[in-house]
Design a protein around this motif. Structure first.
Motif, PDB file in Angstrom:
ATOM      1  N   CYS A  94      -7.786   7.453  -3.301  1.00 65.27           N
ATOM      2  CA  CYS A  94      -8.351   6.674  -4.326  1.00 65.27           C
ATOM      3  C   CYS A  94      -9.681   5.843  -3.884  1.00 65.27           C
ATOM      4  O   CYS A  94     -10.455   5.802  -4.652  1.00 65.27           O
ATOM      5  CB  CYS A  94      -7.243   6.063  -4.813  1.00 65.27           C
ATOM      6  SG  CYS A  94      -5.948   6.963  -5.404  1.00 65.27           S
TER       7      CYS A  94
ATOM      8  N   THR B 251       2.712   4.360  -2.692  1.00 66.35           N
ATOM      9  CA  THR B 251       2.229   5.003  -4.175  1.00 66.35           C
ATOM     10  C   THR B 251       3.481   5.850  -4.325  1.00 66.35           C
ATOM     11  O   THR B 251       4.174   6.365  -3.593  1.00 66.35           O
ATOM     12  CB  THR B 251       0.919   5.794  -3.961  1.00 66.35           C
ATOM     13  OG1 THR B 251       1.070   6.801  -2.854  1.00 66.35           O
ATOM     14  CG2 THR B 251      -0.221   4.974  -3.476  1.00 66.35           C
TER      15      THR B 251
ATOM     16  N   ASN C 261       3.519   9.730  -6.252  1.00 60.79           N
ATOM     17  CA  ASN C 261       2.378  10.702  -6.579  1.00 60.79           C
ATOM     18  C   ASN C 261       3.161  11.885  -7.279  1.00 60.79           C
ATOM     19  O   ASN C 261       4.317  12.346  -6.820  1.00 60.79           O
ATOM     20  CB  ASN C 261       2.021  11.378  -5.124  1.00 60.79           C
ATOM     21  CG  ASN C 261       1.278  10.074  -4.263  1.00 60.79           C
ATOM     22  OD1 ASN C 261       0.696   9.453  -4.924  1.00 60.79           O
ATOM     23  ND2 ASN C 261       1.379  10.110  -3.046  1.00 60.79           N
TER      24      ASN C 261
ATOM     25  N   GLU D 254       0.730  -1.183  -0.120  1.00 64.81           N
ATOM     26  CA  GLU D 254       0.015  -0.072  -0.037  1.00 64.81           C
ATOM     27  C   GLU D 254       0.767   1.070   0.186  1.00 64.81           C
ATOM     28  O   GLU D 254       0.807   2.176   0.735  1.00 64.81           O
ATOM     29  CB  GLU D 254      -1.039  -0.048   1.225  1.00 64.81           C
ATOM     30  CG  GLU D 254      -2.031  -1.088   0.951  1.00 64.81           C
ATOM     31  CD  GLU D 254      -2.926  -1.180   2.223  1.00 64.81           C
ATOM     32  OE1 GLU D 254      -2.968  -0.142   3.062  1.00 64.81           O
ATOM     33  OE2 GLU D 254      -3.872  -1.958   2.014  1.00 64.81           O
TER      34      GLU D 254
ATOM     35  N   LEU E  51      -3.355   6.184  -1.336  1.00 58.19           N
ATOM     36  CA  LEU E  51      -4.543   5.133  -1.801  1.00 58.19           C
ATOM     37  C   LEU E  51      -5.772   5.537  -0.948  1.00 58.19           C
ATOM     38  O   LEU E  51      -6.927   5.118  -1.359  1.00 58.19           O
ATOM     39  CB  LEU E  51      -4.050   3.671  -1.170  1.00 58.19           C
ATOM     40  CG  LEU E  51      -5.056   2.696  -1.571  1.00 58.19           C
ATOM     41  CD1 LEU E  51      -5.382   2.546  -2.929  1.00 58.19           C
ATOM     42  CD2 LEU E  51      -4.250   1.293  -1.199  1.00 58.19           C
TER      43      LEU E  51
ATOM     44  N   ILE F  84       0.172   2.888  -7.992  1.00 56.97           N
ATOM     45  CA  ILE F  84       0.434   1.757  -6.880  1.00 56.97           C
ATOM     46  C   ILE F  84       1.109   0.835  -7.557  1.00 56.97           C
ATOM     47  O   ILE F  84       0.696  -0.165  -7.974  1.00 56.97           O
ATOM     48  CB  ILE F  84      -0.960   1.390  -6.192  1.00 56.97           C
ATOM     49  CG1 ILE F  84      -1.833   2.596  -5.854  1.00 56.97           C
ATOM     50  CG2 ILE F  84      -0.731   0.493  -4.937  1.00 56.97           C
ATOM     51  CD1 ILE F  84      -3.236   2.096  -5.503  1.00 56.97           C
TER      52      ILE F  84
ATOM     53  N   SER G 100      -0.971   5.268   2.830  1.00 63.06           N
ATOM     54  CA  SER G 100      -0.392   6.237   1.715  1.00 63.06           C
ATOM     55  C   SER G 100      -1.816   7.096   0.884  1.00 63.06           C
ATOM     56  O   SER G 100      -2.836   7.105   1.708  1.00 63.06           O
ATOM     57  CB  SER G 100       0.432   5.886   0.756  1.00 63.06           C
ATOM     58  OG  SER G 100      -0.440   4.941  -0.197  1.00 63.06           O
TER      59      SER G 100
ATOM     60  N   VAL H 278      -1.442   9.125  -9.591  1.00 68.91           N
ATOM     61  CA  VAL H 278      -1.090   8.075  -8.310  1.00 68.91           C
ATOM     62  C   VAL H 278      -0.945   7.018  -8.891  1.00 68.91           C
ATOM     63  O   VAL H 278      -1.727   6.398  -9.557  1.00 68.91           O
ATOM     64  CB  VAL H 278      -2.309   8.290  -7.246  1.00 68.91           C
ATOM     65  CG1 VAL H 278      -1.778   7.026  -6.275  1.00 68.91           C
ATOM     66  CG2 VAL H 278      -2.489   9.737  -6.680  1.00 68.91           C
TER      67      VAL H 278
END
Length: 279
Positions: free
Chosen positions: A205, A114, A116, A112, A202, A132, A200, A130
């Motif tokens: 999102c 990312t 950015n 988890e 996430l 992952i 993060s 973003v």
């Protein structure tokens, strides 16, 4: 080899430029994954936060590529954050980068984390990407076209976060292991709720996809932690508001620390009032 792409228009994000930014973020993620799959050596910054070789390699790649693609746009990255306010405050537009958001998740190897990259214009978000890497997922957004999600090799899905937010059964993004006293007070306002654990950017999102409803943040974050994810959520129809109820903005002060904030996939006055009462 990267090509210089002149930019124009309010959001400065042409289709070609967006493709290049996604490429850069994915390549940075590939560099991160090479280290992720081996033994991770951990150092610590002056503030005791962890730092790995993956942070450095991702940072170096992103900054180098952005300077080739848009040499006229300055770059502020977490790993080169010593640019003075005297210099930064004159920027009309700039790239804001977190080369590895979720270093603790990276170290735990839970996937988890990312990459950015956000474009800021006049203190506001214009575009964001973003990535992952461990899940091979890409989120991209800009203020003219909205927010999208896709796998590395898949078709895009447009994101719409603004379904009816039901406070009777709220999905609240929070920590797996620990809830602060403020968080405990906040969730006590709701009779039925579920904690959705995520690391993060996430978190933003998940709201943009409608998989969670609210992300209250009562701990410290920096502007590079939030920019790209906030852009994805807002371009999907959600909101990110500070502890005064104003949209979270960028490069407005000497410090790059954010105030407490709350993300919502749909604006809700009651949820905001309960959040503001704790600030």
């Amino acid at each position: 080899m990267s090509t210089y792409l002149p930019v124009s228009g309010w959001c400065y994000m042409t289709n070609d430029l967006m493709k290049e930014i996604i490429r850069v973020a994915v390549e940075a993620g590939e560099r991160i994954m090479k280290i992720y799959e081996g033994d991770i050596r951990i150092e610590h910054k002056e503030d005791s936060s962890p730092l790995t070789e993956a942070d450095r390699r991702s940072h170096e790649h992103i900054v180098s590529e952005l300077k080739k693609i848009t040499p006229e746009i300055p770059v502020l990255s977490e790993e080169s954050a010593d640019i003075s306010w005297q210099k930064r405050k004159s920027w009309g537009k700039y790239w804001l980068v977190d080369p590895l958001d979720g270093t603790k998740e990276f170290i735990k190897k839970n996937g988890e984390f990312t990459v950015n990259i956000a474009l800021i214009k006049e203190n506001a978000l214009a575009a964001g990407v973003v990535v992952i890497p461990a899940q091979k997922l890409i989120y991209r957004a800009d203020i003219n076209n909205g927010a999208f999600r896709r796998n590395y090799d898949g078709a895009e899905t447009k994101l719409t976060a603004d379904n009816n937010l039901n406070t009777d059964n709220l999905k609240i993004v929070g920590s797996r292991s620990h809830q602060s006293e403020l968080m405990q007070t906040f969730v006590s306002n709701f009779e039925n709720y579920e904690i959705v654990a995520a690391g993060s950017s996430l978190k933003f999102c998940l709201l943009a996809e409608g998989k969670a409803d609210v992300y209250p943040r009562f701990g410290p974050t920096s502007e590079w932690d939030t920019a790209a994810g906030q852009c994805v959520l807002e371009c999907a129809g959600g909101v990110v508001l500070d502890n005064a109820g104003n949209k979270l903005q960028y490069n407005t002060k000497d410090s790059v620390l954010n105030p407490y904030f709350i993300g919502m996939r749909e604006y809700n006055e009651a949820v905001l009032s309960w959040f503001k009462a704790l600030n």
